[in-house]
Design a protein around this motif. Structure first.
Motif, PDB file in Angstrom:
ATOM      1  N   VAL A  21      -1.718   0.615  -2.519  1.00 39.00           N
ATOM      2  CA  VAL A  21      -2.387   1.411  -1.338  1.00 39.00           C
ATOM      3  C   VAL A  21      -2.482   2.875  -1.812  1.00 39.00           C
ATOM      4  O   VAL A  21      -3.578   3.503  -1.519  1.00 39.00           O
ATOM      5  CB  VAL A  21      -1.474   1.344  -0.066  1.00 39.00           C
ATOM      6  CG1 VAL A  21      -1.982   2.255   1.161  1.00 39.00           C
ATOM      7  CG2 VAL A  21      -1.357  -0.059   0.375  1.00 39.00           C
ATOM      8  N   ARG A  24      -4.764   3.285  -5.241  1.00 43.20           N
ATOM      9  CA  ARG A  24      -6.244   2.877  -4.922  1.00 43.20           C
ATOM     10  C   ARG A  24      -6.988   3.645  -3.837  1.00 43.20           C
ATOM     11  O   ARG A  24      -8.040   4.086  -4.099  1.00 43.20           O
ATOM     12  CB  ARG A  24      -6.310   1.274  -4.764  1.00 43.20           C
ATOM     13  CG  ARG A  24      -6.048   0.300  -5.928  1.00 43.20           C
ATOM     14  CD  ARG A  24      -6.162  -1.086  -5.648  1.00 43.20           C
ATOM     15  NE  ARG A  24      -5.961  -1.986  -6.655  1.00 43.20           N
ATOM     16  CZ  ARG A  24      -5.763  -3.122  -6.389  1.00 43.20           C
ATOM     17  NH1 ARG A  24      -6.092  -3.871  -5.287  1.00 43.20           N
ATOM     18  NH2 ARG A  24      -5.586  -3.734  -7.447  1.00 43.20           N
ATOM     19  N   ARG A  25      -6.515   3.819  -2.661  1.00 44.99           N
ATOM     20  CA  ARG A  25      -7.041   4.566  -1.507  1.00 44.99           C
ATOM     21  C   ARG A  25      -7.004   6.024  -1.354  1.00 44.99           C
ATOM     22  O   ARG A  25      -7.952   6.426  -1.526  1.00 44.99           O
ATOM     23  CB  ARG A  25      -6.419   3.700  -0.211  1.00 44.99           C
ATOM     24  CG  ARG A  25      -7.384   4.214   0.834  1.00 44.99           C
ATOM     25  CD  ARG A  25      -7.037   3.410   2.161  1.00 44.99           C
ATOM     26  NE  ARG A  25      -7.495   4.071   3.126  1.00 44.99           N
ATOM     27  CZ  ARG A  25      -7.150   3.970   4.505  1.00 44.99           C
ATOM     28  NH1 ARG A  25      -6.038   3.328   4.624  1.00 44.99           N
ATOM     29  NH2 ARG A  25      -7.893   4.566   5.481  1.00 44.99           N
ATOM     30  N   LEU A  26      -5.618   6.468  -1.519  1.00 41.59           N
ATOM     31  CA  LEU A  26      -5.517   7.870  -1.327  1.00 41.59           C
ATOM     32  C   LEU A  26      -6.078   8.573  -2.615  1.00 41.59           C
ATOM     33  O   LEU A  26      -6.702   9.859  -2.535  1.00 41.59           O
ATOM     34  CB  LEU A  26      -4.186   8.176  -1.111  1.00 41.59           C
ATOM     35  CG  LEU A  26      -3.590   9.629  -0.486  1.00 41.59           C
ATOM     36  CD1 LEU A  26      -4.598   9.902   0.574  1.00 41.59           C
ATOM     37  CD2 LEU A  26      -2.246   9.769  -0.308  1.00 41.59           C
ATOM     38  N   LEU A  29      -9.620   9.010  -2.349  1.00 44.12           N
ATOM     39  CA  LEU A  29     -10.269  10.003  -1.544  1.00 44.12           C
ATOM     40  C   LEU A  29     -10.012  11.323  -1.802  1.00 44.12           C
ATOM     41  O   LEU A  29     -10.937  12.102  -1.580  1.00 44.12           O
ATOM     42  CB  LEU A  29      -9.435   9.684  -0.163  1.00 44.12           C
ATOM     43  CG  LEU A  29      -9.742   8.609   0.889  1.00 44.12           C
ATOM     44  CD1 LEU A  29      -8.685   8.494   1.655  1.00 44.12           C
ATOM     45  CD2 LEU A  29     -10.926   8.544   1.093  1.00 44.12           C
ATOM     46  N   ASP A 287      -3.318   5.275  10.742  1.00 40.60           N
ATOM     47  CA  ASP A 287      -3.760   5.224   9.311  1.00 40.60           C
ATOM     48  C   ASP A 287      -3.068   6.313   8.613  1.00 40.60           C
ATOM     49  O   ASP A 287      -3.763   7.483   8.549  1.00 40.60           O
ATOM     50  CB  ASP A 287      -5.342   5.325   9.238  1.00 40.60           C
ATOM     51  CG  ASP A 287      -5.696   4.687   7.724  1.00 40.60           C
ATOM     52  OD1 ASP A 287      -4.828   5.182   6.945  1.00 40.60           O
ATOM     53  OD2 ASP A 287      -6.810   4.588   7.674  1.00 40.60           O
ATOM     54  N   VAL A 289      -2.636   6.787   5.516  1.00 43.09           N
ATOM     55  CA  VAL A 289      -3.455   7.284   4.329  1.00 43.09           C
ATOM     56  C   VAL A 289      -4.406   8.303   4.782  1.00 43.09           C
ATOM     57  O   VAL A 289      -4.733   9.258   3.901  1.00 43.09           O
ATOM     58  CB  VAL A 289      -3.875   6.110   3.663  1.00 43.09           C
ATOM     59  CG1 VAL A 289      -4.652   6.417   2.565  1.00 43.09           C
ATOM     60  CG2 VAL A 289      -2.781   5.057   3.198  1.00 43.09           C
ATOM     61  N   ARG A 290      -5.156   7.820   5.874  1.00 38.31           N
ATOM     62  CA  ARG A 290      -6.295   8.802   6.147  1.00 38.31           C
ATOM     63  C   ARG A 290      -5.655  10.358   6.683  1.00 38.31           C
ATOM     64  O   ARG A 290      -6.313  11.334   6.219  1.00 38.31           O
ATOM     65  CB  ARG A 290      -6.923   8.012   7.254  1.00 38.31           C
ATOM     66  CG  ARG A 290      -8.235   8.877   7.786  1.00 38.31           C
ATOM     67  CD  ARG A 290      -8.536   8.517   9.059  1.00 38.31           C
ATOM     68  NE  ARG A 290      -7.476   8.588  10.169  1.00 38.31           N
ATOM     69  CZ  ARG A 290      -7.500   8.301  11.198  1.00 38.31           C
ATOM     70  NH1 ARG A 290      -8.521   7.397  11.785  1.00 38.31           N
ATOM     71  NH2 ARG A 290      -6.626   8.236  12.240  1.00 38.31           N
TER      72      ARG A 290
END
Length: 315
Positions: A21, A24-26, A29, A287, A289-290
């Motif tokens: 998570v 790949r995502r943070l 961003l 969320d 991560v966001r």
């Protein structure tokens, strides 16, 4: 189908899920090797840009200015090598969650976000875990195996039915971390619900912030903010063990509960400001991560706009 919580998975599965998570995502961003969690100038030169009113004249790039005939300054990025300490609250109040995860799981995710995004640059990370079963020290080291061992220690931190009445673990943990971290400047990430009285942790965090950048990650569950109408509800204080029947059908009681929760959140925010800490709030139903990405980007903009040191950042 609801995704299993971290505590329902084997440690290796839980850590692998967190890493996927975060990376790949943070990482996508933020697009950077160093996680600028708190504001403050660094020492490595970054890109040049045109001078703007309020910029520090000491950052003038005279070579670039001469080539373009327009005044330019050279921004700075955070130092590559950083010693990070995580002070993690493992008291009984963290074993609660009505959202997607427990507060304890969210604390592990916050530390993992810091660790996975900074370990590639050779940074060292250690942890001080405090709770009713005592304090546990994980000395700072580099490398992914060490980071995984640190996160496994957080996942395996013992759960206690309740803590000692009137326990003041967070402030004592901050004092212990200040003595352990020594004089070398670094980043201290304090992860807690901050439900202990503010007077017990404000001064220790302020002393910690004298030598270190401090980021306070406040973990919150929605039921700590509002009370739903579910009839007669039996609630148990996880830290004292006291039980009480609450008539949630009472609108006045729910309004008083929400007002008291708002007052507590405001007191926590005010205490963290007095301590000189940057403040990031994460919710178990949100969320995360966001929220971390937004915080990092906001702090980067703040650091870029500030002509000098800013509160909660590097001196």
């Amino acid at each position: 189908m609801t995704a299993p919580r971290l505590r329902d998975l084997a440690p290796e599965q839980a850590l692998r899920r967190l890493e996927i998570v975060i990376v790949r995502r943070l990482d996508g961003l933020l697009q950077g090797d160093h996680l600028g969690l708190v504001p403050g100038p660094g020492s490595e030169p970054a890109e040049g840009r045109e001078y703007a009113a309020g910029d520090d004249v000491r950052a003038m790039d005279w070579s670039l200015t001469a080539r373009t005939a327009v005044p330019h300054v050279r921004d700075r990025v955070a130092d590559r090598e950083l010693e990070t300490w995580a002070l993690v609250d493992a008291t009984a109040s963290m074993d609660f969650g009505t959202g997607r995860v427990e507060k304890r799981d969210l604390a592990v995710a916050a530390v993992a976000a810091v660790g996975f995004l900074t370990d590639r640059t050779g940074n060292r990370i250690g942890a001080q875990i405090v709770g009713g079963s005592g304090a546990r020290l994980v000395p700072p080291r580099t490398g992914r195996p060490h980071l995984l061992a640190l996160l496994r220690a957080l996942l395996d931190a013992p759960r206690t039915p309740q803590d000692a009445p009137g326990g003041r673990f967070l402030g004592a943990g901050a004092d212990l971390l200040r003595r352990t971290a020594g004089a070398r400047r670094g980043l201290a990430v304090v992860v807690s619900d901050f439900l202990e009285p503010a007077e017990s942790w404000v001064r220790p965090l302020r002393l910690l912030a004298v030598r270190h950048q401090v980021l306070a990650v406040e973990v919150v569950d929605p039921r700590e903010l509002t009370l739903p109408d579910v009839g007669l509800l039996t609630v148990v204080d996880p830290e004292s063990g006291r039980r009480r029947d609450v008539p949630t059908a009472s609108r006045r009681l729910r309004e008083r509960y929400a007002a008291a929760a708002d007052e507590r959140r405001a007191a926590i925010a005010a205490g963290l400001r007095r301590a000189g800490a940057a403040h990031l709030r994460l919710r178990t139903d949100g969320d995360w991560v966001r929220d971390i990405a937004w915080h990092v980007m906001a702090q980067r903009r703040l650091a870029a706009a500030a002509p000098g040191p800013v509160p909660g950042g590097a001196a």
